[in-house]
Design a protein around this motif. Structure first.
Motif, PDB file in Angstrom:
ATOM      1  N   MET A  36      87.488  72.270  14.369  1.00 49.26           N
ATOM      2  CA  MET A  36      88.772  72.394  14.972  1.00 49.26           C
ATOM      3  C   MET A  36      88.690  71.521  16.392  1.00 49.26           C
ATOM      4  O   MET A  36      89.779  70.858  16.605  1.00 49.26           O
ATOM      5  N   TYR A  37      87.920  71.932  17.071  1.00 49.37           N
ATOM      6  CA  TYR A  37      87.821  71.527  18.591  1.00 49.37           C
ATOM      7  C   TYR A  37      87.827  69.973  18.643  1.00 49.37           C
ATOM      8  O   TYR A  37      88.463  69.189  19.340  1.00 49.37           O
ATOM      9  N   PHE A  38      86.708  69.521  17.715  1.00 49.93           N
ATOM     10  CA  PHE A  38      86.448  68.225  17.795  1.00 49.93           C
ATOM     11  C   PHE A  38      87.720  67.192  17.229  1.00 49.93           C
ATOM     12  O   PHE A  38      87.912  66.238  17.633  1.00 49.93           O
ATOM     13  N   GLY A  64     101.511  68.962  20.303  1.00 51.65           N
ATOM     14  CA  GLY A  64     100.155  69.373  21.016  1.00 51.65           C
ATOM     15  C   GLY A  64     100.149  70.707  21.442  1.00 51.65           C
ATOM     16  O   GLY A  64      98.859  71.404  21.427  1.00 51.65           O
ATOM     17  N   ILE A  65     101.162  71.345  21.959  1.00 55.33           N
ATOM     18  CA  ILE A  65     101.090  72.691  22.405  1.00 55.33           C
ATOM     19  C   ILE A  65     100.962  73.756  21.381  1.00 55.33           C
ATOM     20  O   ILE A  65     100.143  74.589  21.385  1.00 55.33           O
ATOM     21  N   PRO A  66     101.599  73.654  20.149  1.00 52.34           N
ATOM     22  CA  PRO A  66     101.413  74.792  19.252  1.00 52.34           C
ATOM     23  C   PRO A  66     100.070  74.508  18.353  1.00 52.34           C
ATOM     24  O   PRO A  66      99.175  75.601  18.064  1.00 52.34           O
ATOM     25  N   LEU A  67      99.521  73.554  18.307  1.00 57.49           N
ATOM     26  CA  LEU A  67      98.336  72.982  17.652  1.00 57.49           C
ATOM     27  C   LEU A  67      97.211  73.346  18.723  1.00 57.49           C
ATOM     28  O   LEU A  67      96.270  74.249  18.012  1.00 57.49           O
ATOM     29  N   GLY A  68      97.244  73.273  20.002  1.00 59.67           N
ATOM     30  CA  GLY A  68      96.362  73.896  20.895  1.00 59.67           C
ATOM     31  C   GLY A  68      96.221  75.283  20.959  1.00 59.67           C
ATOM     32  O   GLY A  68      95.253  76.177  20.860  1.00 59.67           O
ATOM     33  N   ILE A  69      97.437  76.055  20.825  1.00 63.05           N
ATOM     34  CA  ILE A  69      97.631  77.373  20.645  1.00 63.05           C
ATOM     35  C   ILE A  69      97.096  77.883  19.322  1.00 63.05           C
ATOM     36  O   ILE A  69      96.250  78.949  19.336  1.00 63.05           O
ATOM     37  N   PHE A  70      97.379  77.328  18.405  1.00 64.86           N
ATOM     38  CA  PHE A  70      96.707  77.614  17.026  1.00 64.86           C
ATOM     39  C   PHE A  70      95.106  77.488  17.088  1.00 64.86           C
ATOM     40  O   PHE A  70      94.731  78.534  16.585  1.00 64.86           O
ATOM     41  N   ILE A  71      94.496  76.623  17.609  1.00 64.99           N
ATOM     42  CA  ILE A  71      93.190  76.686  17.654  1.00 64.99           C
ATOM     43  C   ILE A  71      92.621  77.600  18.552  1.00 64.99           C
ATOM     44  O   ILE A  71      91.505  78.133  18.107  1.00 64.99           O
ATOM     45  N   ILE A  73      93.970  80.623  19.096  1.00 62.43           N
ATOM     46  CA  ILE A  73      94.146  81.853  18.354  1.00 62.43           C
ATOM     47  C   ILE A  73      93.150  82.162  17.146  1.00 62.43           C
ATOM     48  O   ILE A  73      92.516  82.988  16.993  1.00 62.43           O
ATOM     49  N   THR A  74      92.939  81.028  16.480  1.00 63.95           N
ATOM     50  CA  THR A  74      92.033  80.945  15.362  1.00 63.95           C
ATOM     51  C   THR A  74      90.752  81.387  15.890  1.00 63.95           C
ATOM     52  O   THR A  74      89.866  81.930  15.238  1.00 63.95           O
ATOM     53  N   SER A  75      90.490  80.602  17.076  1.00 57.05           N
ATOM     54  CA  SER A  75      89.008  81.048  17.609  1.00 57.05           C
ATOM     55  C   SER A  75      88.602  82.281  17.787  1.00 57.05           C
ATOM     56  O   SER A  75      87.653  82.945  17.382  1.00 57.05           O
ATOM     57  N   PHE A  76      89.701  82.979  18.570  1.00 55.09           N
ATOM     58  CA  PHE A  76      89.601  84.628  18.738  1.00 55.09           C
ATOM     59  C   PHE A  76      89.640  85.138  17.445  1.00 55.09           C
ATOM     60  O   PHE A  76      88.879  86.267  17.382  1.00 55.09           O
ATOM     61  N   LEU A  77      90.156  84.622  16.403  1.00 57.13           N
ATOM     62  CA  LEU A  77      90.084  85.628  15.317  1.00 57.13           C
ATOM     63  C   LEU A  77      88.847  85.640  14.504  1.00 57.13           C
ATOM     64  O   LEU A  77      88.341  86.544  13.971  1.00 57.13           O
ATOM     65  N   LEU A  78      88.543  84.056  14.614  1.00 55.02           N
ATOM     66  CA  LEU A  78      87.209  84.071  13.916  1.00 55.02           C
ATOM     67  C   LEU A  78      85.805  84.931  14.508  1.00 55.02           C
ATOM     68  O   LEU A  78      85.168  85.404  13.971  1.00 55.02           O
ATOM     69  N   THR A  79      86.238  84.915  15.814  1.00 59.33           N
ATOM     70  CA  THR A  79      85.128  85.535  16.809  1.00 59.33           C
ATOM     71  C   THR A  79      85.326  87.177  16.174  1.00 59.33           C
ATOM     72  O   THR A  79      84.377  88.051  16.064  1.00 59.33           O
ATOM     73  N   GLY A  80      86.581  87.563  16.175  1.00 59.54           N
ATOM     74  CA  GLY A  80      87.007  89.087  15.778  1.00 59.54           C
ATOM     75  C   GLY A  80      86.255  89.431  14.433  1.00 59.54           C
ATOM     76  O   GLY A  80      85.681  90.531  14.161  1.00 59.54           O
ATOM     77  N   ILE A  81      86.462  88.429  13.541  1.00 56.72           N
ATOM     78  CA  ILE A  81      85.746  88.475  12.113  1.00 56.72           C
ATOM     79  C   ILE A  81      84.437  88.700  12.099  1.00 56.72           C
ATOM     80  O   ILE A  81      83.761  89.426  11.440  1.00 56.72           O
ATOM     81  N   TYR A  82      83.532  87.994  12.991  1.00 55.53           N
ATOM     82  CA  TYR A  82      82.193  87.986  13.195  1.00 55.53           C
ATOM     83  C   TYR A  82      81.874  89.559  13.785  1.00 55.53           C
ATOM     84  O   TYR A  82      80.965  90.166  13.118  1.00 55.53           O
ATOM     85  N   VAL A  83      82.420  89.720  14.472  1.00 60.71           N
ATOM     86  CA  VAL A  83      82.212  90.967  15.294  1.00 60.71           C
ATOM     87  C   VAL A  83      82.435  92.248  14.280  1.00 60.71           C
ATOM     88  O   VAL A  83      81.571  93.163  14.209  1.00 60.71           O
ATOM     89  N   LYS A  84      83.484  92.225  13.527  1.00 65.67           N
ATOM     90  CA  LYS A  84      83.565  93.211  12.608  1.00 65.67           C
ATOM     91  C   LYS A  84      82.675  93.402  11.483  1.00 65.67           C
ATOM     92  O   LYS A  84      82.292  94.329  11.280  1.00 65.67           O
TER      93      LYS A  84
END
Length: 105
Positions: A36-38, A64-71, A73-84
Motif C-alpha cells: 500500500m505505502y509503496f 490523494g487525501i481520502p487515499l492517504g487516510i485509507f492507507i 486507517i488500514t495500517s491501524f486496522l491491520l495492526t489491531g488484527i495482529y494484536v488481537k
C-alpha cells in the motif's frame, strides 16, 4: 534448570509450528502495508495527476487525501488484527506449550 526449560520449549514441535505461524502471519500483514505505502509513493512519483484530481466537480478535496487516510486507517486496522490474534490464539498456544514443558506432560 531454567535453561533446561527453555531448551524443552524451543525443541517442542508445537512451539516451532507456532513460531512459523506467527512469522508467516506477521509477514503477510507487513507485505500488505508495504505494498500500500509503496504503491502510494509510486503513484505520487509517476501519476501525480491522479491524486490531484478532485473527488467531485467544484470540490477542493483531491483523491490523494481520502487515499492517504485509507492507507493510514488500514495500517491501524491491520495492526489491531495482529494484536488481537497475538493476544488470543498465539498467547494461548504459547502458554499451553509452556505449561506442558513445565509440568512434563
Amino acid at each position: 534448570m531454567q535453561s533446561e526449560i527453555y531448551n524443552r520449549i524451543q525443541d517442542h514441535p508445537d512451539f516451532r509450528e507456532l513460531v512459523l505461524k506467527r512469522k508467516s502471519f506477521a509477514l503477510k500483514l507487513s507485505l500488505v502495508v508495504l505494498v500500500m505505502y509503496f504503491s502510494f509513493i509510486l503513484l505520487i512519483a509517476f501519476a501525480p495527476d491522479v491524486l490531484a484530481t478532485p473527488v467531485a466537480s467544484n470540490s477542493v478535496v483531491t483523491w490523494g487525501i481520502p487515499l492517504g487516510i485509507f492507507i493510514i486507517i488500514t495500517s491501524f486496522l491491520l495492526t489491531g488484527i495482529y494484536v488481537k490474534r497475538a493476544n488470543t490464539e498465539f498467547d494461548e498456544e504459547n502458554q499451553r506449550i509452556i505449561d506442558e514443558c513445565l509440568h512434563g506432560r
